[in-house]
Design a protein around this motif. Structure first.
Motif, PDB file in Angstrom:
ATOM      1  N   LYS A 212       1.380   4.889   1.049  1.00 31.27           N
ATOM      2  CA  LYS A 212       0.869   5.760   2.092  1.00 31.27           C
ATOM      3  C   LYS A 212       0.709   7.179   1.555  1.00 31.27           C
ATOM      4  CE  LYS A 212       2.340   3.151   6.101  1.00 31.27           C
ATOM      5  NZ  LYS A 212       2.933   3.213   7.458  1.00 31.27           N
ATOM      6  N   ALA A 213      -0.383   7.813   1.966  1.00 32.42           N
ATOM      7  CA  ALA A 213      -0.722   9.135   1.451  1.00 32.42           C
ATOM      8  C   ALA A 213      -0.634  10.172   2.557  1.00 32.42           C
ATOM      9  CB  ALA A 213      -2.124   9.120   0.866  1.00 32.42           C
TER      10      ALA A 213
ATOM     11  N   ARG B 172     -11.322   4.197  -1.179  1.00 28.67           N
ATOM     12  CA  ARG B 172     -11.564   3.696  -2.530  1.00 28.67           C
ATOM     13  C   ARG B 172     -12.707   2.695  -2.490  1.00 28.67           C
ATOM     14  NH1 ARG B 172      -7.762   0.362  -3.865  1.00 28.67           N
ATOM     15  NH2 ARG B 172      -6.854   0.257  -1.768  1.00 28.67           N
TER      16      ARG B 172
ATOM     17  N   ASP C  17     -11.335   0.436   7.386  1.00 29.65           N
ATOM     18  CA  ASP C  17     -12.179   0.557   6.206  1.00 29.65           C
ATOM     19  C   ASP C  17     -13.644   0.660   6.622  1.00 29.65           C
ATOM     20  OD1 ASP C  17      -9.773   0.025   4.651  1.00 29.65           O
ATOM     21  OD2 ASP C  17     -10.028  -2.067   5.262  1.00 29.65           O
TER      22      ASP C  17
ATOM     23  N   ASP D 241      -3.721  -3.413   6.366  1.00 30.94           N
ATOM     24  CA  ASP D 241      -2.773  -2.309   6.271  1.00 30.94           C
ATOM     25  C   ASP D 241      -2.856  -1.361   7.466  1.00 30.94           C
ATOM     26  OD1 ASP D 241      -5.136  -0.974   5.802  1.00 30.94           O
ATOM     27  OD2 ASP D 241      -4.583  -0.221   3.809  1.00 30.94           O
TER      28      ASP D 241
ATOM     29  N   ASN E 139      -9.579   2.114   2.982  1.00 30.63           N
ATOM     30  CA  ASN E 139      -8.879   3.310   3.440  1.00 30.63           C
ATOM     31  C   ASN E 139      -7.409   3.257   3.035  1.00 30.63           C
ATOM     32  OD1 ASN E 139      -8.046   5.564   4.863  1.00 30.63           O
ATOM     33  ND2 ASN E 139      -8.751   4.831   6.854  1.00 30.63           N
ATOM     34  N   THR E 140      -6.848   4.395   2.676  1.00 32.84           N
ATOM     35  CA  THR E 140      -5.435   4.508   2.336  1.00 32.84           C
ATOM     36  C   THR E 140      -4.649   4.947   3.566  1.00 32.84           C
ATOM     37  OG1 THR E 140      -6.051   5.198   0.106  1.00 32.84           O
ATOM     38  CG2 THR E 140      -3.775   5.583   0.781  1.00 32.84           C
TER      39      THR E 140
ATOM     40  N   PRO F  32      -5.563  10.598   3.804  1.00 35.04           N
ATOM     41  CA  PRO F  32      -6.203   9.325   3.469  1.00 35.04           C
ATOM     42  C   PRO F  32      -7.424   9.522   2.584  1.00 35.04           C
ATOM     43  CG  PRO F  32      -6.716   9.958   5.714  1.00 35.04           C
ATOM     44  CD  PRO F  32      -5.717  10.951   5.219  1.00 35.04           C
TER      45      PRO F  32
ATOM     46  N   PRO G 211       0.815  -1.214   0.000  1.00 37.50           N
ATOM     47  CA  PRO G 211       0.000   0.000   0.000  1.00 37.50           C
ATOM     48  C   PRO G 211       0.848   1.263   0.000  1.00 37.50           C
ATOM     49  CG  PRO G 211      -0.049  -1.085   2.140  1.00 37.50           C
ATOM     50  CD  PRO G 211       0.591  -2.023   1.197  1.00 37.50           C
TER      51      PRO G 211
END
Length: 574
Positions: free
Chosen positions: A47-48, A54, A464, A460, A479-480, A51, A45
């Motif tokens: 990471k941002a 998607r 979510d 991760d 979720n990111t 977040p 994944p």
């Protein structure tokens, strides 16, 4: 379910790879650290900084739609459909999804289009429909609302309880991928056919090691008793809640061997009449017993404080959570109870309909509650929305629990009835900011959203969301993870007796920031049950210095120096 104007008229007519394991011996428990892996068919994944969620629903093939059988004629129960339950039903270490559904009206027949749905997590970002194989499509007769997940028989497997009209249903997990309807002769089959049960929650109110059952009831209703209403423009609308009578909630004591006893009168709950919607379970005053919050629709809320002797005292007015800050009743919907300001005491949130404001109550050290919707900004940012399911979720793993709300108006009459969901970011327990626009296109889909639940489906560490909407497919929102923020997930198991850990509380300390608090209480939001693992966002901390657990049995246990970004299975040995 809707606060109608006074001019309303009534009409008279495959699993993830096995994880590596390491062990710590701590007190009376063994902690097994499981290092989570990304989805098999995806790269690690990314990471941002911010977040996003998607919508990965399209990866899965299933027919389920949250149907309420709206075909022009409006029945009172139609705004409620699509409860969500999260459970690992097959014991493969991955969380699956159970979804409730409506029925044909007025017959209440459960034809295939209205089957409930069980989605098995395949571990690759998709889910497979196992409803019929599991025997969970629903009875031939029944409109289902909420779902409660819990291991009522202590066999180590999660069971299901579904509320509905005209029946409620208890499903026992057989351990071979199938469930059996064991409602008959359980003591749960004595519900009057016209009693409308909306939500439910498993909890051990008498601390005997067996999960008991609380059922939130709304009113008495049958299709033949259904009322019809018009607005001032002679357009049919859903009748408001005050058109229907109030009723008591129901408490069932688990006697073991699949039998339950109705304790509503003996426990002191029978005299509190309301229209129950959200149910949240927590130890609000720190006395070791589980208390019950019931959020009511157009009636004052209830806070049943557990006296520890098998009885409850209703203290919502005394505690300050019965009404809003103006002393008025509101259209209470979904609720959650968690510690949003990290002071060690469980707070309360519930959402309401548009032009009211969502309610946030701060727990004043177990003595009472203070209404803080306005000073925290919740009042200003929530007013346009009609909220249904809701919950505290640390979506960005910064250590502060944020607030999610599934939104959509009750009716399709008027402007802006379809709404997007909202995420209110918690900034150090002082103020909330609406960050919904940052959450991604899938998150912002407009609709009449209803049930929702939280879980980390892909390992991760980012929670979510599954959310349903009337007459549409659910959304499975992954979720990111946030760059630089870490996490810890605890799976609590009592191996000696297989006693369900619902009610266990956990405190985590790190090298920076306040102590973090959470507890096992799967009843979340509206008609739904979230995952049972206890999640902590650790922010920049690379480990938890201490993890302290108070088990439902009363046993205390401490772990030290647990590294971040792991799932830790803690077994209570007795």
């Amino acid at each position: 379910m809707k606060n109608q104007s006074k001019s309303t008229r009534q009409i008279q007519s495959s699993p993830l790879p096995r994880f590596g394991q390491a062990r710590w011996l701590a007190g009376i428990a063994i902690a097994i650290v499981l290092v989570t892996c990304p989805l098999r068919d995806s790269a690690p994944p990314v990471k941002a900084a911010v977040p996003q969620f998607r919508d990965v629903t399209a990866r899965s093939v299933f027919r389920y739609i949250s149907r309420n059988d709206y075909r022009g004629r409006k029945y009172f129960i139609q705004p409620m459909s699509g409860g969500v339950g999260i459970l690992d039903y097959d014991g493969d270490g991955q969380s699956d999804i159970f979804l409730t559904n409506g029925a044909e009206l007025p017959s209440l027949r459960k034809t295939p289009a209205f089957y409930n749905c069980l989605l098995r997590n395949r571990g690759d970002g998709s889910f497979e429909d196992r409803t019929i194989a599991a025997g969970l499509q629903g009875r031939d007769l029944g409109y289902n609302f909420g779902v409660a997940v819990g291991d009522y028989d202590n066999d180590g497997r999660p069971d299901l309880f579904a509320t509905g009209a005209p029946r409620n249903t208890l499903y026992r997990n057989l351990g071979d991928g199938r469930f059996a309807d064991v409602t008959a002769n359980s003591g749960l089959d004595v519900k009057p056919a016209d009693l409308l049960s909306v939500a439910a929650a498993w909890f051990d109110y008498d601390n005997d090691g067996l999960l008991d059952l609380f059922v939130a009831n709304y009113t008495t209703w049958t299709p033949t008793q259904d009322k019809r209403c018009l607005n001032p423009g002679d357009i049919e609308i859903f009748c408001g809640p005050t058109m229907y009578s109030t009723v008591p909630n129901t408490l069932y004591r688990n006697l073991g061997a699949g039998r339950f006893e109705d304790m509503t009168v003996k426990s002191g709950l029978a005299s509190a009449l309301g229209r129950g919607m959200g149910v949240s379970i927590a130890d609000f005053n720190g006395d070791g017993s589980q208390d019950v919050l019931v959020v009511n629709d157009a009636e004052r809320n209830f806070l049943f404080m557990n006296r520890g002797d098998g009885t409850f005292k209703e203290e919502a007015l005394f505690q300050g959570v019965a009404l809003n800050d103006d002393g008025a009743v509101v259209n209470g919907m979904g609720s959650d109870a968690k510690d949003f300001d990290n002071d060690g005491f469980v707070d309360i949130f519930y959402n309401v309909l548009a032009n009211q404001i969502f309610a946030l109550f701060r727990n004043e050290r177990g003595k009472s509650f203070r209404y803080v919707s306005l000073p925290t900004g919740i009042g200003r940012i929530s007013r346009p929305f009609s909220g249904w399911s809701a919950g505290f979720i640390d979506y960005d793993n910064d250590g502060w629990k944020d607030i999610y709300s599934a939104n959509g108006h009750v009716d399709d009459v008027g402007p802006n009835t379809k709404q997007h969901d909202t995420m209110f970011r918690n900034e150090a327990g002082k103020i909330f900011r609406d960050v919904s626009a940052e959450m991604g296109e899938g998150f912002l889909r407009l609709g009449y959203h209803r049930g929702s639940a939280f879980e980390d489906f892909n390992g991760d560490g980012a929670l979510d969301i599954v959310v349903t909407g009337l007459n549409e497919r659910p959304r499975i929102l992954l979720n990111t993870p946030v760059q630089g923020n870490h996490w810890l997930m605890l799976e609590l198991v009592s191996t000696a007796s297989n006693r369900d850990a619902i009610g266990a509380s956990v405190t985590v300390t790190t090298s920076s920031g306040p102590a973090l608090h959470n507890h096992v209480s799967v009843s979340t939001g509206f008609m739904s049950s979230s995952g049972r693992r206890v999640h902590f966002g650790l922010g920049s901390n690379l480990e938890a210095k201490t993890v302290e657990i108070r088990w439902p049995s009363g046993a205390l246990q401490k772990l030290t120096n647990i590294r971040a970004d792991t799932v830790v299975k803690v077994e209570e040995l007795r």
